[in-house]
Design an enzyme around this catalytic site. Structure first.
Site, PDB file in Angstrom:
ATOM      1  N   ARG A  88     -10.516 -11.394   1.791  1.00 16.36           N
ATOM      2  CA  ARG A  88     -11.334 -12.478   1.226  1.00 16.36           C
ATOM      3  C   ARG A  88     -10.585 -13.799   1.270  1.00 16.36           C
ATOM      4  NH1 ARG A  88     -11.658  -9.151  -4.269  1.00 16.36           N
ATOM      5  NH2 ARG A  88     -11.365  -7.493  -2.748  1.00 16.36           N
ATOM      6  N   LYS A 113       0.843  -1.198   0.000  1.00 20.27           N
ATOM      7  CA  LYS A 113       0.000   0.000   0.000  1.00 20.27           C
ATOM      8  C   LYS A 113       0.879   1.249   0.000  1.00 20.27           C
ATOM      9  CE  LYS A 113      -3.992  -1.741   2.600  1.00 20.27           C
ATOM     10  NZ  LYS A 113      -5.003  -1.507   1.574  1.00 20.27           N
TER      11      LYS A 113
HETATM   12  N1  BES Z   1      -8.261  -3.608   4.349  1.00 20.43           N
HETATM   13  C1  BES Z   1      -8.370  -3.206   3.006  1.00 20.43           C
HETATM   14  C2  BES Z   1      -9.646  -2.440   2.715  1.00 20.43           C
HETATM   15  C3  BES Z   1      -9.695  -1.029   3.221  1.00 20.43           C
HETATM   16  C4  BES Z   1      -8.964  -0.041   2.595  1.00 20.43           C
HETATM   17  C5  BES Z   1     -10.517  -0.700   4.241  1.00 20.43           C
HETATM   18  C6  BES Z   1      -9.052   1.253   3.044  1.00 20.43           C
HETATM   19  C7  BES Z   1     -10.623   0.599   4.690  1.00 20.43           C
HETATM   20  C8  BES Z   1      -9.876   1.582   4.083  1.00 20.43           C
HETATM   21  C9  BES Z   1      -8.371  -4.432   2.095  1.00 20.43           C
HETATM   22  O1  BES Z   1      -7.603  -5.490   2.513  1.00 20.43           O
HETATM   23  C10 BES Z   1      -7.822  -3.988   0.787  1.00 20.43           C
HETATM   24  O2  BES Z   1      -6.686  -3.623   0.748  1.00 20.43           O
HETATM   25  N2  BES Z   1      -8.642  -4.013  -0.247  1.00 20.43           N
HETATM   26  C11 BES Z   1      -8.240  -3.577  -1.530  1.00 20.43           C
HETATM   27  C12 BES Z   1      -8.802  -4.541  -2.554  1.00 20.43           C
HETATM   28  C13 BES Z   1      -8.263  -4.340  -3.920  1.00 20.43           C
HETATM   29  C14 BES Z   1      -6.805  -4.710  -3.973  1.00 20.43           C
HETATM   30  C15 BES Z   1      -9.065  -5.197  -4.872  1.00 20.43           C
HETATM   31  C16 BES Z   1      -8.787  -2.169  -1.732  1.00 20.43           C
HETATM   32  O3  BES Z   1      -9.889  -1.879  -1.254  1.00 20.43           O
HETATM   33  O4  BES Z   1      -8.083  -1.355  -2.302  1.00 20.43           O
HETATM   34 MN    MN Z   2      -5.576  -5.303   1.875  1.00 26.39          MN
END
Ligand code: BES
Ligand code: MN
Ligand code: ZN
Length: 501
Positions: free
Chosen positions: A355, A281
Site C-alpha cells: 500500500r 517475515k
Molecule cells: N505481499 C504480502 C501479502 C501476501 C502474503 C500475499 C502472503 C500472499 C501471501 C504483503 O506485503 C504483506 O506482507 N501483507 C501483510 C500485511 C500486514 C502486515 C498488515 C500480511 O498480509 O500479512
Molecule cells: Mn509485505
C-alpha cells in the site's frame, strides 16, 4: 503455436489427434457422433467400456479408430449434460490444454467449439479454447541448466485446427486472435512471476517494459529515485531504503483510442521480493514472496495482450517497483513518511509495504484524468484467508465499475469477488502521530488495506484487485498463474467497444 479455424467434421481429417467432447453416460457431441458414425459404432462401443470417467475434464486417447483418418482421437468428458456450464467447460479445456501439451501429436484438430455452454456463443467458446490450449503449453525453464532439465525436444501440439460446423465469420477469427493474444500476455506475466528475485529486480521489470515498448511502439518512461524524490513520493521511497537495488517507477502508454479519449489507468504492485523489511517475515515459504510483483507482471502482460489485439482504447500502465528488504538504512516501525499526496503515514509494520508504494502511484495517476483506475496487487495474506485461492478480492469506490469487473471475471473464467469498502472500517487506520497508520489491526485485513488506498483515490473511479490468492499456486505445481490478465483483457475489450463514463 499456430491456430486456424475451418468448417468441417473430424472423420476425414488427417491429423495427429482429433479432440472431441463426450458427455457422461455416453452422450456424444456432434463431432463425436460424426466419428462414431464413420467407425460404424465402434467409437461409442469403446467409450461404453467405461475407461473415460464421467467427471468433466477426464480424457481418453483412442488410437486408430476405424473410419477416421486421424492417428488418435482424444475424447474429453464434458460431465453430465444437464450440469454442463462454465465450470465443466473450464475443467474440460484445462484438461485438453494439458493433454495436447504433453502428447506426441504436432498437428491436432479440436472439435469442441460446437458444444457451447448454455448462454455463451461460439466466439466466446473459441476465444476460451485458444487461450486454454496456448496456456496449457506454457513451460518455465529459464533457470534450469540446458542439457539436463530443459525440454529440448519439445513435445506437444504445434499446429491447431479449430473445427466447426458453422461458416467462419470475421468475429470468429477475432476471437481466435484474442485468445492467443491473452495467452501470450499470460505467458509474459508468468515468466516475470516465476523468475526469482535475483533475476527479476526493479531494473529488470523496467527493461522488460522498455523492450515491450520497442516491440509494440508504446511510449515507456522509467523514473529513477531522483525523479521520485522530486515528485515527493516519500511513501514509495521509504520502502526502497533497505535495498541495494534501485527502485523504479514505470509509466507505459498505449494509445489505440482517439487522442481526446480519457485513459484507463492500470497500476501494478511491483515488489520484486518482500522480506517484510524490519518487520521481517518468518522463514517458511518466504521464497514465494518473489511473486510479490505479480500485480506489475499482470500490467505488463495485459499491455502485451492489448497491443497484440490492437484495441481502440487508451491505457496507461503504472508500475511502482522496489524490493522490501531489512538493512541499516531501512524504514523502522514508527517512522513517519510523507506521501506524494501530502498525507503523512506512520509505518507501524514495514511488511504492509504494498500500500505504501501503491498510494504514490495512485496519486501520480491523477495527472492522466483517468476514466477509471484499476490497481492490481498481491496485497494481503488476509485475502487468501477470506476467499481462498479461487477468486481475486475486489474492492471499489464505484459500484458500476465493480459490477463491470465482476462480470468480466465471470466471462473470462478469471473471477473476482467483492468485499465491502465501507467508511466504518476507516477508523481502524487511526494514528496518534500521523494522518494514518499503514495497518488496521487483525480484523478485515483486506478491507483495511483497501481503505488505506481509498484515501488516495478520491479524484476518480477506482477498483482494487487483491490477487494474493490467485497470482500463483503453491505446492508441487508451484508457479505463477498469469492471473488476472484474462480478466483485465476482457475488461479492456469491453471498454474498447463502448466506454461507460
Ligand atoms: N505481499 C504480502 C501479502 C501476501 C502474503 C500475499 C502472503 C500472499 C501471501 C504483503 O506485503 C504483506 O506482507 N501483507 C501483510 C500485511 C500486514 C502486515 C498488515 C500480511 O498480509 O500479512
Ligand atoms: Mn509485505
Ligand atoms: Zn508484499
Amino acid at each position: 503455436m499456430e491456430f486456424t479455424i475451418k468448417t468441417g467434421t473430424p472423420e476425414k481429417l488427417k491429423t495427429g489427434s482429433a479432440v472431441v467432447g463426450v458427455f457422461a453416460d455416453g452422450q456424444l457431441s456432434d463431432a463425436a457422433a460424426a466419428l462414431d458414425k464413420a467407425s460404424k459404432g465402434k467409437f461409442a462401443a469403446l467409450l461404453g467400456r467405461g475407461d473415460l470417467e464421467d467427471k468433466a475434464g477426464s480424457v481418453l486417447a483412442i488410437h486408430d479408430l476405424p473410419g477416421s483418418a486421424c492417428e488418435r482421437v482424444l475424447a474429453v468428458s464434458l460431465g453430465k449434460r444437464d450440469e454442463f456450464g462454465d465450470k465443466a467447460w473450464r475443467d474440460a479445456l484445462a484438461a485438453v490444454g494439458k493433454a495436447l501439451a504433453a502428447g506426441a501429436a504436432n498437428d491436432v484438430a479440436v472439435c469442441l467449439a460446437d458444444t457451447p455452454v448454455p448462454g455463451r456463443d461460439i466466439d466466446w467458446a473459441l476465444q476460451q479454447l485458444v487461450r486454454a490450449i496456448a496456456d496449457g503449453a506454457y513451460r518455465f525453464d529459464a533457470t534450469k541448466s540446458k542439457d539436463k532439465n530443459k525440454d529440448s525436444k519439445r513435445r506437444g501440439a504445434g499446429k491447431v485446427v479449430l473445427l466447426t460446423r458453422e461458416k467462419i465469420t470475421a468475429s470468429m477469427e477475432v476471437a481466435v486472435q484474442r485468445g492467443q493474444a491473452i495467452a501470450e500476455g499470460m505467458a509474459l506475466a508468468k515468466d516475470l512471476g516465476n523468475l526469482p528475485g535475483n533475476f527479476c529486480t526493479p531494473s529488470y521489470l523496467a527493461d522488460t517494459a522498455v523492450a515491450l515498448g520497442k516491440q509494440y511502439k508504446l511510449k515507456v518512461e522509467v523514473l529513477d529515485r531522483d525523479d521520485m524524490e522530486k515528485l515527493g513520493m516519500g511513501s514509495l521511497l521509504s520502502v526502497a531504503r533497505g535495498s541495494h537495488q534501485p527502485p523504479k517507477f514505470i509509466v507505459m502508454h498505449y494509445k489505440g483510442g482517439k487522442s481526446k479519449d480519457k485513459p484507463v489507468v492500470l497500476v501494478g504492485k511491483g515488489i520484486t521480493f518482500d522480506t517484510g523489511g524490519i518487520s521481517l517475515k518468518p522463514g517458511a515459504e518466504m521464497d514465494e514472496m518473489k511473486f510479490d510483483m505479480c500485480g506489475a507482471a499482470s500490467v505488463l502482460g495485459t499491455f502485451k495482450a492489448l497491443a497484440r489485439m490492437a484495441l481502440p482504447i487508451n491505457v496507461v500502465g503504472l508500475i511502482p517497483t522496489t524490493e522490501n528488504m531489512p538493512g541499516g538504512g531501512a524504514t523502522k516501525p514508527g517512522d513517519v513518511v510523507t506521501s506524494m499526496s501530502g498525507q503523512t503515514i506512520e509505518i507501524l509494520n514495514t511488511d504492509a509495504e504494498g500500500r505504501l508504494i501503491l498510494c504514490d502511484a495512485l496519486t501520480y495517476a491523477e495527472r492522466f484524468k483517468p476514466v477509471c483506475v484499476v490497481d492490481i496487487a498481491t496485497l494481503t495474506g488476509a485475502c487468501v484467508i477470506a476467499l481462498g485461492k479461487i477468486p481475486s478480492g475486489l474492492l471499489a469506490n464505484d459500484d458500476a465499475l465493480a459490477r463491470e469487473l465482476l462480470d468480466c471475471g465471470t466471462l473470462s473464467g478469471d473471477r473476482a469477488w467483492q468485499l465491502p469498502l465501507w467508511d466504518e472500517y476507516q477508523e481502524l487506520l487511526k494514528s496518534n502521530f500521523a494522518d494514518m497508520g499503514n495497518i488496521g489491526g487483525r480484523f478485515g485485513g483486506t478491507i483495511t488495506a483497501a481503505c488505506f488506498l481509498a484515501r488516495f483515490t478520491k479524484a476518480y473511479k477506482w477498483a482494487h484487485l487483491d490477487i494474493a490468492g490467485t497470482a500463483w499456486v503453491s505446492g508441487d505445481a508451484k508457479g505463477a498463474t498469469g492471473r488476472p490478465v484474462p480478466l483485465l483483457a476482457e475488461f479492456l475489450i469491453g471498454r474498447s467497444q463502448g466506454t461507460p463514463s
